[in-house]
Scaffold this active site. Sequence first.
Site, short mmCIF file in Angstrom:
data_model
loop_
_atom_site.label_atom_id
_atom_site.label_comp_id
_atom_site.label_asym_id
_atom_site.label_seq_id
_atom_site.Cartn_x
_atom_site.Cartn_y
_atom_site.Cartn_z
N HIS A 12 0.77 -1.24 0.00
CA HIS A 12 0.00 0.00 0.00
C HIS A 12 0.80 1.29 0.00
CE1 HIS A 12 -3.59 -2.34 0.53
NE2 HIS A 12 -3.05 -2.95 1.57
N HIS A 34 -2.63 -3.01 8.27
CA HIS A 34 -3.73 -3.35 7.37
C HIS A 34 -4.40 -2.08 6.87
CE1 HIS A 34 -7.10 -5.54 5.65
NE2 HIS A 34 -7.91 -4.72 6.29
#
Length: 144
Positions: free
Chosen positions: A36, A136
């Site tokens: 990410h 996450h």
Amino acid sequence: MTMSPCPLLLVFVLGLVVIPPTLAQNERYEKFLRQHYDAKPNGRDDRYCESMMKERKLTSPCKDVNTFIHGTKKNIRAICGKKGSPYGENFRISNSPFQITTCTHSGASPRPPCGYRAFKDFRYIVIACEDGWPVHFDESFISP
């Protein structure tokens, strides 16, 4: 005077118990970054997505959706502290918006070659943290 091996064994066993969570946490943070984080994106178009998804090994099978956060590691990590607020269970929402690129799989097959569509945005992000580290990214959150 000889020293019994018991104290040394105790230190070794305690080390095994304490170290693995740190290693696991570090692995989860590294995976978060691999999936990410992209500080300086080049293009942020469909080709960017196809290139980044392949480079980050997210194409076997083709991942349906993945978002890249364009900021500093320090600013992303700060969401786990004072630059973020509690959000739902076990999540934190950023207090400031981030530049992001969301890549959405556009092909019919989950097998490579994977085609992706890029969507550029500037929005608040939601992440899960462990011991002050991002682990996450919540793909389901879309800011209003």
